[in-house]
Design an enzyme around this catalytic site. Sequence first.
Site, mmCIF file in Angstrom:
data_model
loop_
_atom_site.group_PDB
_atom_site.id
_atom_site.type_symbol
_atom_site.label_atom_id
_atom_site.label_comp_id
_atom_site.label_asym_id
_atom_site.label_seq_id
_atom_site.Cartn_x
_atom_site.Cartn_y
_atom_site.Cartn_z
ATOM 1 C CG ASP A 98 -1.918 1.101 1.340
ATOM 2 O OD1 ASP A 98 -1.519 2.106 0.554
ATOM 3 O OD2 ASP A 98 -2.867 1.121 2.090
ATOM 4 C CB VAL A 99 2.167 3.597 -2.597
ATOM 5 C CG1 VAL A 99 2.401 2.323 -3.554
ATOM 6 C CG2 VAL A 99 0.879 4.098 -3.082
ATOM 7 C CG ASN A 141 0.674 2.911 -12.941
ATOM 8 O OD1 ASN A 141 0.198 3.641 -13.650
ATOM 9 N ND2 ASN A 141 0.253 1.818 -12.213
ATOM 10 C CE1 TYR A 160 -6.424 10.113 -11.179
ATOM 11 C CE2 TYR A 160 -7.025 11.986 -12.938
ATOM 12 C CZ TYR A 160 -6.394 10.780 -12.507
ATOM 13 O OH TYR A 160 -5.679 9.938 -13.442
ATOM 14 C CE LYS A 197 -3.032 10.865 -11.407
ATOM 15 N NZ LYS A 197 -1.891 10.030 -11.391
#
Length: 264
Positions: A73-74, A100, A169, A173
């Site tokens: 789990d990053v 990613n 989101y 980004k």
Amino acid sequence: MNTVRTADEGMYDMTGRERVAVVTGAGSGIGRAVAAELLRAGWTLALAGRRAETLEETAALVPGGTALAVRTDVSRPEDVAALFAAVRDRFGRLDLLFNNAGTFGPGGVPVEELSYDAWRHVVDTNLNGAFLCAQAAYRQMKEQSPQGGRIINNGSISAHTPRPHSVAYTATKHALTGLTKSLSLDGRPYGIAVGQIDIGNAATDMTAGMQTGALQANGVVAPEPVMDVADVARTVRHMAELPLEANVQFATVMATAMPYVGRG
């Protein structure tokens, strides 16, 4: 011939030696496609993701490839530390991180209705997770001999232009672009090249609904074209296999006719 410039050894020949990569979010979608492309090209991979079974499925796509599946789990610093420790212990070095792992979060939710927990989940995965992985990769690439390596961050078309109701989101980004630029600058003395790929409408499970209808800026719901995710994977491989003296700083790969350029 791929070469690495090290701080004290000049040009280092990568030909004929093991090339080691970490791919996060490798259990599905873009991560799975990139992992398979790299495995077919002879890379040795550490596959990171939340579900061990999907990582094993990714590894099985290329029989004979060398892949280590590490449940990760990053967003959890301890998971990221364990991932890169496993890579160091198993393979001895790291040549590439494809950063990613990510999530859209609750799609289509107006900003005034977005819960803080939902916001935090997207930020923890898309931004904090990318930072933790990049930091761990940077440390290993700086300390290893020969020194250096490459980090490729998965941005998005949303790093340039948002969709309606995508505040979490889109914010993450945009932040990834700043992360990419800062890492790219700070990595120069150590032979660490950092770039970003911004992807638009690759055909994956996450984007399946776009072909039936996606909300547009004018309030209309309209179907959008998609592209084969394999085209994204080939682009990442091209970026990954450049000599470290060259870097694709930013690349945009998108479905040609998607409503992005101009007025759609």
